[in-house]
Write a protein that holds these residues in place. Sequence first.
Motif, short mmCIF file in Angstrom:
data_model
loop_
_atom_site.label_atom_id
_atom_site.label_comp_id
_atom_site.label_asym_id
_atom_site.label_seq_id
_atom_site.Cartn_x
_atom_site.Cartn_y
_atom_site.Cartn_z
N GLY A 89 -4.99 -1.52 -6.36
CA GLY A 89 -4.42 -2.62 -7.14
C GLY A 89 -3.12 -3.21 -6.61
O GLY A 89 -2.64 -4.21 -7.13
N MET A 137 -8.47 14.60 10.89
CA MET A 137 -7.20 14.98 10.30
C MET A 137 -6.07 14.61 11.27
O MET A 137 -5.77 15.33 12.21
CB MET A 137 -7.19 16.50 10.02
CG MET A 137 -5.90 17.02 9.42
SD MET A 137 -5.16 16.05 8.08
CE MET A 137 -6.46 15.95 6.87
N ASN A 161 -1.96 13.14 11.89
CA ASN A 161 -0.69 13.39 11.21
C ASN A 161 0.19 12.14 11.27
O ASN A 161 -0.18 11.16 11.91
CB ASN A 161 0.01 14.66 11.72
CG ASN A 161 0.48 14.56 13.16
OD1 ASN A 161 0.85 13.50 13.62
ND2 ASN A 161 0.48 15.68 13.84
#
Length: 274
Positions: A37, A118, A120
């Motif tokens: 939003g 994954m 960083n």
Amino acid sequence: MKTIVFVGAGSMAEAIIAGMVKKEVIHPEGLFVMNKGDDKRLYSLQQKYGISIVCEQRDALKKADLVVLATKPQDIHQAMMDISPFLNQTSAVLSVIAGVSIDTIEKGLGARPIARAMPNTSATIGRSATGIALNHAVDASLETQLLTLLNAIGLVQQVDEQDLHTVTALSGSGPAYVYYLVEAFEEAAIQKGLSPDIARSLIIQTLEGATAMLKETKEEPATLRENVTSPNGTTAAGLQALADGNFKTLLAKCIDEATERSKELSLAACKMKQ
Ligand SMILES: NC(=O)C1=CN([C@@H]2O[C@H](COP(=O)(O)OP(=O)(O)OC[C@H]3O[C@@H](n4cnc5c(N)ncnc54)[C@H](OP(=O)(O)O)[C@@H]3O)[C@@H](O)[C@H]2O)C=CC1
Ligand SMILES: O=C(O)[C@@H]1CCC=N1
């Protein structure tokens, strides 16, 4: 890959977008973002990178070659419900969400090529250490494309999905441990009378120099450590204090606890959908 849609437009999405745009692995026109939003955030990313907003080009999801899932773990089920009616059967998915399994994504978005990465936060400057696991539907061509995309934000290592828990604990969370180490060294140096500026610059350069030595000399860390350590000298005294404080045990516990938390998040995400 011509069209990539980011579902989630937070700091990790921006880090990846920044890397891709900088390394020119995809034209910004092919990058789309959506979130829950926060419109201001979308317009700011549009301005900064020249990318597009999904709700202004509704068919973006339909024509996406790749959908990047970058919400918080607790928001992923809602996000998958929101996008699944618009997704093309052939769109691949790349998730960077901690602890949400490929199986959970397959259940939410259907059988399709899915990769879990994954990264960083050093992705922001193109220096992430990223682990990636692929499902069986990812073919060799898509694998190459995904690795190219992620190489734009740093180093990539392919692992089995089960090892992503450890990767998350080690290199996903890793920058935070390093910053904590810097905070601790700084506090100690300031207590001993060094100015904060001098302490910080010496610590940063020491970290940079030490990591560059590891990379460039390719020596074992133990060898490099021994090279610093004069018999009965200052380093030996400092290292003894670390050993007395069970430094290695503490770091093992750090990785252990973070790994366990990743597994808990995974289980919670898996249960949420039932
Ligand atoms: N930060 C880090 O060091 C790392 C984080 N990660 C993973 O990356 C993911 C994102 O982290 P981060 O970028 O820090 O998180 P942020 O909170 O910065 O961003 C999350 C984004 O998800 C959006 N979102 C929430 N619900 C929906 C929805 N239903 N549909 C579309 N978008 C939605 C939010 O929109 P809105 O703002 O409008 O609510 C927001 O843009 C996490 O899952 C985390 O595990 C992985 C590696 C490292
Ligand atoms: O703390 C977390 O859960 C996320 C995953 C790795 C880094 N940040």
